[in-house]
Design a protein around this motif. Structure first.
Motif, PDB file in Angstrom:
ATOM      1  N   GLN A   1       0.838  -1.210   0.000  1.00 59.84           N
ATOM      2  CA  GLN A   1       0.000   0.000   0.000  1.00 59.84           C
ATOM      3  C   GLN A   1       0.874   1.262   0.000  1.00 59.84           C
ATOM      4  O   GLN A   1       0.609   2.218  -0.730  1.00 59.84           O
ATOM      5  CB  GLN A   1      -0.915  -0.009   1.217  1.00 59.84           C
ATOM      6  N   GLN A   2       1.930   1.246   0.815  1.00 60.71           N
ATOM      7  CA  GLN A   2       2.842   2.396   0.866  1.00 60.71           C
ATOM      8  C   GLN A   2       3.570   2.583  -0.471  1.00 60.71           C
ATOM      9  O   GLN A   2       3.737   3.718  -0.937  1.00 60.71           O
ATOM     10  CB  GLN A   2       3.871   2.198   1.986  1.00 60.71           C
ATOM     11  N   MET A   3       4.013   1.483  -1.085  1.00 61.72           N
ATOM     12  CA  MET A   3       4.706   1.579  -2.370  1.00 61.72           C
ATOM     13  C   MET A   3       3.780   2.133  -3.447  1.00 61.72           C
ATOM     14  O   MET A   3       4.189   2.972  -4.271  1.00 61.72           O
ATOM     15  CB  MET A   3       5.245   0.208  -2.775  1.00 61.72           C
ATOM     16  N   ALA A   4       2.526   1.665  -3.437  1.00 57.48           N
ATOM     17  CA  ALA A   4       1.559   2.145  -4.433  1.00 57.48           C
ATOM     18  C   ALA A   4       1.314   3.637  -4.281  1.00 57.48           C
ATOM     19  O   ALA A   4       1.228   4.381  -5.270  1.00 57.48           O
ATOM     20  CB  ALA A   4       0.248   1.368  -4.287  1.00 57.48           C
ATOM     21  N   GLU A   5       1.230   4.097  -3.028  1.00 65.05           N
ATOM     22  CA  GLU A   5       0.986   5.517  -2.769  1.00 65.05           C
ATOM     23  C   GLU A   5       2.176   6.366  -3.221  1.00 65.05           C
ATOM     24  O   GLU A   5       2.002   7.434  -3.845  1.00 65.05           O
ATOM     25  CB  GLU A   5       0.719   5.721  -1.271  1.00 65.05           C
ATOM     26  N   LEU A   6       3.389   5.891  -2.955  1.00 63.98           N
ATOM     27  CA  LEU A   6       4.578   6.626  -3.391  1.00 63.98           C
ATOM     28  C   LEU A   6       4.674   6.697  -4.907  1.00 63.98           C
ATOM     29  O   LEU A   6       5.051   7.723  -5.484  1.00 63.98           O
ATOM     30  CB  LEU A   6       5.841   5.968  -2.810  1.00 63.98           C
ATOM     31  N   TYR A   7       4.318   5.598  -5.570  1.00 63.55           N
ATOM     32  CA  TYR A   7       4.366   5.562  -7.033  1.00 63.55           C
ATOM     33  C   TYR A   7       3.363   6.553  -7.631  1.00 63.55           C
ATOM     34  O   TYR A   7       3.681   7.265  -8.602  1.00 63.55           O
ATOM     35  CB  TYR A   7       4.081   4.148  -7.513  1.00 63.55           C
ATOM     36  N   LYS A   8       2.168   6.601  -7.044  1.00 60.99           N
ATOM     37  CA  LYS A   8       1.139   7.538  -7.524  1.00 60.99           C
ATOM     38  C   LYS A   8       1.620   8.983  -7.392  1.00 60.99           C
ATOM     39  O   LYS A   8       1.296   9.841  -8.210  1.00 60.99           O
ATOM     40  CB  LYS A   8      -0.153   7.365  -6.724  1.00 60.99           C
ATOM     41  N   ARG A   9       2.401   9.226  -6.347  1.00 59.98           N
ATOM     42  CA  ARG A   9       2.867  10.592  -6.087  1.00 59.98           C
ATOM     43  C   ARG A   9       4.179  10.899  -6.798  1.00 59.98           C
ATOM     44  O   ARG A   9       4.792  11.936  -6.589  1.00 59.98           O
ATOM     45  CB  ARG A   9       3.037  10.794  -4.581  1.00 59.98           C
ATOM     46  N   GLY A  10       4.630   9.982  -7.645  1.00 60.59           N
ATOM     47  CA  GLY A  10       5.847  10.213  -8.407  1.00 60.59           C
ATOM     48  C   GLY A  10       7.118  10.110  -7.592  1.00 60.59           C
ATOM     49  O   GLY A  10       8.149  10.685  -7.958  1.00 60.59           O
ATOM     50  N   LYS A  11       7.076   9.387  -6.466  1.00 64.92           N
ATOM     51  CA  LYS A  11       8.238   9.257  -5.587  1.00 64.92           C
ATOM     52  C   LYS A  11       8.767   7.828  -5.580  1.00 64.92           C
ATOM     53  O   LYS A  11       8.986   7.215  -4.540  1.00 64.92           O
ATOM     54  CB  LYS A  11       7.877   9.703  -4.171  1.00 64.92           C
ATOM     55  N   LYS A  12       8.956   7.304  -6.764  1.00 63.41           N
ATOM     56  CA  LYS A  12       9.415   5.929  -6.915  1.00 63.41           C
ATOM     57  C   LYS A  12      10.744   5.673  -6.207  1.00 63.41           C
ATOM     58  O   LYS A  12      10.983   4.596  -5.648  1.00 63.41           O
ATOM     59  CB  LYS A  12       9.545   5.613  -8.409  1.00 63.41           C
ATOM     60  N   GLU A  13      11.625   6.699  -6.178  1.00 63.14           N
ATOM     61  CA  GLU A  13      12.953   6.531  -5.585  1.00 63.14           C
ATOM     62  C   GLU A  13      12.890   6.321  -4.069  1.00 63.14           C
ATOM     63  O   GLU A  13      13.834   5.814  -3.460  1.00 63.14           O
ATOM     64  CB  GLU A  13      13.832   7.746  -5.900  1.00 63.14           C
ATOM     65  N   ALA A  14      11.775   6.693  -3.446  1.00 61.51           N
ATOM     66  CA  ALA A  14      11.649   6.559  -1.984  1.00 61.51           C
ATOM     67  C   ALA A  14      11.265   5.139  -1.552  1.00 61.51           C
ATOM     68  O   ALA A  14      11.300   4.824  -0.364  1.00 61.51           O
ATOM     69  CB  ALA A  14      10.608   7.552  -1.460  1.00 61.51           C
ATOM     70  N   ILE A  15      10.931   4.303  -2.523  1.00 60.27           N
ATOM     71  CA  ILE A  15      10.460   2.958  -2.195  1.00 60.27           C
ATOM     72  C   ILE A  15      11.539   2.124  -1.510  1.00 60.27           C
ATOM     73  O   ILE A  15      11.275   1.386  -0.559  1.00 60.27           O
ATOM     74  CB  ILE A  15       9.931   2.250  -3.466  1.00 60.27           C
ATOM     75  N   GLU A  16      12.786   2.246  -1.981  1.00 57.57           N
ATOM     76  CA  GLU A  16      13.882   1.446  -1.425  1.00 57.57           C
ATOM     77  C   GLU A  16      14.077   1.673   0.065  1.00 57.57           C
ATOM     78  O   GLU A  16      14.524   0.780   0.793  1.00 57.57           O
ATOM     79  CB  GLU A  16      15.189   1.757  -2.158  1.00 57.57           C
ATOM     80  N   ALA A  17      13.737   2.855   0.549  1.00 54.43           N
ATOM     81  CA  ALA A  17      13.968   3.188   1.962  1.00 54.43           C
ATOM     82  C   ALA A  17      12.870   2.674   2.884  1.00 54.43           C
ATOM     83  O   ALA A  17      13.010   2.729   4.111  1.00 54.43           O
ATOM     84  CB  ALA A  17      14.101   4.704   2.110  1.00 54.43           C
ATOM     85  N   LEU A  18      11.793   2.167   2.322  1.00 51.67           N
ATOM     86  CA  LEU A  18      10.685   1.672   3.153  1.00 51.67           C
ATOM     87  C   LEU A  18      11.095   0.434   3.942  1.00 51.67           C
ATOM     88  O   LEU A  18      11.885  -0.377   3.484  1.00 51.67           O
ATOM     89  CB  LEU A  18       9.473   1.325   2.279  1.00 51.67           C
ATOM     90  N   GLU A  19      10.557   0.308   5.138  1.00 51.42           N
ATOM     91  CA  GLU A  19      10.795  -0.862   5.968  1.00 51.42           C
ATOM     92  C   GLU A  19       9.463  -1.528   6.293  1.00 51.42           C
ATOM     93  O   GLU A  19       8.424  -0.862   6.383  1.00 51.42           O
ATOM     94  CB  GLU A  19      11.512  -0.476   7.266  1.00 51.42           C
ATOM     95  N   VAL A  20       9.527  -2.842   6.479  1.00 55.28           N
ATOM     96  CA  VAL A  20       8.322  -3.580   6.833  1.00 55.28           C
ATOM     97  C   VAL A  20       8.007  -3.322   8.298  1.00 55.28           C
ATOM     98  O   VAL A  20       8.855  -3.507   9.172  1.00 55.28           O
ATOM     99  CB  VAL A  20       8.500  -5.099   6.596  1.00 55.28           C
ATOM    100  N   THR A  21       6.804  -2.879   8.561  1.00 51.51           N
ATOM    101  CA  THR A  21       6.353  -2.631   9.935  1.00 51.51           C
ATOM    102  C   THR A  21       5.503  -3.802  10.386  1.00 51.51           C
ATOM    103  O   THR A  21       4.504  -4.141   9.748  1.00 51.51           O
ATOM    104  CB  THR A  21       5.530  -1.331  10.019  1.00 51.51           C
ATOM    105  N   GLN A  22       5.910  -4.436  11.472  1.00 57.23           N
ATOM    106  CA  GLN A  22       5.162  -5.592  11.970  1.00 57.23           C
ATOM    107  C   GLN A  22       3.802  -5.135  12.484  1.00 57.23           C
ATOM    108  O   GLN A  22       3.703  -4.228  13.318  1.00 57.23           O
ATOM    109  CB  GLN A  22       5.939  -6.281  13.101  1.00 57.23           C
TER     110      GLN A  22
END
Length: 548
Positions: A164-185
């Motif tokens: 969900q977070q990756m999809a939101e970043l992609y929609k906002r044109g922030k594809k480069e920020a995806i790599e920094a995301l961490e899985v939240t338990q």
């Protein structure tokens, strides 16, 4: 125990490295002064003495290989200088004595289990939904989607939030920020279950039931019948298409063979009789829900440890498995047998070379002959298609020191402890005799654990040296690590660490008793296994062709 290397048996002509040893290092063992010819990685073996070409390699006091060419003293054993060679076997030649372990700590202990009307006691209370043929897998999945979340059995999925977070970043044109995301338990929801005495509803999809030989569909029906009969199961919903080889009548025949007076609810629905998929699914869902309301009425009650049936399994084995995890599990098996319970040792390709020992442990000639017959037939079926038991070790086994099948088998057999063999079971036969039972299955982890649950195991002990993410839909699987590095690296799948045996901190009996304490907690529902927490519900029926 020397904590750098080990001779497992006085007859062995190889030593096992318990830690990395350097080339050129001077090893003192008894009256021998050994200069290592190679770097010896932990778990691997090196020659205790000069071994000529054609010389026999001994480990665990048994033949485990033959030298392809001469092996100098202190040289490492590899697939290049050793090939598989195993002891032959014949009829029962002697009766072996068994010294029962001390069971005083456990004699009056109990676990809280689910009593069934036939006298069996479950360590869990599951409802199962099973297709008789792969054509019904999609309908089973639809039932799963309808039930699991609504009944509170769904497990929070942290990766859903990640997507969900990756999809939101992609929609906002922030594809480069995806790599920094961490899985939240995601924290598990509490008290959301509608049925408080049912541990879950499990969906056992598969690829069988039709299109193969009739023996395979008959075996599938027998396996499903074993799952229904297993004390961990409260009842079952069975979906049939109608025209397949695995017919409801065959399933009913197999159920009657196990228990002609079975009182568990078994709902069998046939799509070609019911009409539309909507009619079939509506009926299946309503009948299943109503039956589960009844299954929810049963509660846990204290039961003696004699009501435990322990499956004994190994997968992703390493060079320490036969020294630590497997012997510790073998001690558990002996404790359970001494307490009046049952244990099941399977994986026939991984008993190659130790057949005579097991034959001599059989309580009578009839059982011994059945074991021999099954082993010979299995080996012949493998050879008929250009394979053989010698091809059983996986690349992971070989990389971590198990370079021949006989070497692997000698360590794997340690899971069976030392107690007499009271029965030998062919695939899908059910364990009914207290004591150690041998069950004919492949060495394949999931096919073997699938079979043990179908033969009545209500707990499975699963040893691993490399890390194997395997579980079972109805039987809790306790994962046992052979070494501490694995337990530290993969804590999400390991329940019990026997690495203390390798380091000298624990003895095999001490580790076995700790493991039995763990079993009691799992069997009582006080603790979930890592496989349960990860929903590792693996189910693969064995097609009786060759599967090693």
């Amino acid at each position: 125990m020397n904590h750098r290397f080990l001779q497992i048996h006085p007859l062995d002509n190889v030593l096992v490295a318990l830690t990395d040893l350097d080339s050129g290092e001077n090893i003192q063992f008894q009256d021998k002064n050994i200069i290592l010819k190679n770097h010896i990685a932990a778990k691997h073996k090196f020659a205790l003495e000069y071994i000529p070409k054609g010389g026999i390699i001994y480990m665990y006091g048994s033949m485990v290989g033959k030298a392809v060419h001469e092996i100098p003293q202190g040289a490492v054993l590899t697939t290049s200088n050793v090939h598989h060679e195993a002891n032959t076997f014949s009829e029962k030649t002697e009766t072996t004595d068994w010294e029962k372990p001390d069971i005083s700590k456990f004699k009056n202990r109990t676990f809280d289990g689910f009593y069934r009307e036939d006298g069996q006691v479950g360590t869990a209370n599951y409802w199962i939904v099973v297709p008789l043929v792969f054509c019904e897998n999609r309908n089973v999945e639809i039932i799963k989607q309808a039930f699991v979340e609504e009944l509170g059995f769904s497990k929070p999925n942290p990766f859903k939030s990640l997507v969900q977070q990756m999809a939101e970043l992609y929609k906002r044109g922030k594809k480069e920020a995806i790599e920094a995301l961490e899985v939240t338990q995601v924290l598990e929801k509490k008290d959301q279950k509608l049925f408080h005495n049912i541990d879950g509803i499990k969906f056992l999809t598969h690829q069988g039931g039709c299109g193969g030989i009739r023996q395979d569909s008959d075996a599938l029906c027998a396996l499903i019948a074993g799952y229904i009969h297993n004390p961990n199961v409260a009842g079952a919903t069975i979906l049939s298409l109608g025209c397949q080889n695995a017919q409801p009548a065959i399933l009913q025949e197999k159920i009657n063979k196990l228990n002609s007076k079975l009182t568990k609810p078994v709902i069998i629905l046939e799509q070609q009789k019911e009409g539309t998929e909507q009619q079939l699914l509506s009926l299946a869902i309503k009948q299943t829900f109503l039956a589960m309301t009844e299954a929810d009425q049963i509660q846990r009650k204290p039961a003696p440890l004699s009501k435990l049936t322990i499956g004994l399994e190994c997968g992703g084995s390493d060079g320490f498995s036969g020294i630590s995890a497997n012997p510790a599990v073998g001690h558990v098996s002996d404790l359970i047998v001494a307490l009046g319970g049952k244990s099941i040792l399977s994986e026939f390709p991984e008993l190659c070379g130790v057949e005579q020992e097991l034959i001599n442990r059989c309580v009578d000639d009839t059982i011994a002959k059945k074991f021999s017959k099954l082993m010979i037939a299995y080996a012949a079926s493998a050879e008929a298609v250009g394979s053989g038991f010698d091809m059983n070790p996986s690349p992971g086994n070989i990389k971590d020191g198990l370079i021949t099948d006989a070497m692997k088998s000698s360590g794997a057999a340690k899971k069976g402890g030392n107690s007499p063999v009271v029965d030998v079971l062919d695939y899908t036969e059910y364990a009914t005799k207290a004591g150690l039972n041998l069950l004919c299955t492949p060495g394949n982890d999931v096919e073997s654990t699938t079979a043990m649950a179908g033969s009545g195991a209500n707990i499975i002990l699963f040893t691993t040296g490399l890390g194997t993410p395997t579980g079972n839909p109805i039987t809790p699987v306790i994962k046992v690590s052979s070494n501490s590095k694995l337990a530290e690296k993969m804590p999400d799948i390991i329940d019990v660490n026997t690495g203390g045996i390798i380091s000298g901190e624990k003895s095999i009996p001490e580790m076995g008793e700790e493991m039995l304490e763990h079993i009691i907690k799992v069997a009582s529902g006080e603790m979930k296994t890592k496989a349960q927490l990860l929903e590792q519900d693996d189910f693969i029926p064995w097609k009786r062709g060759v599967s090693l």
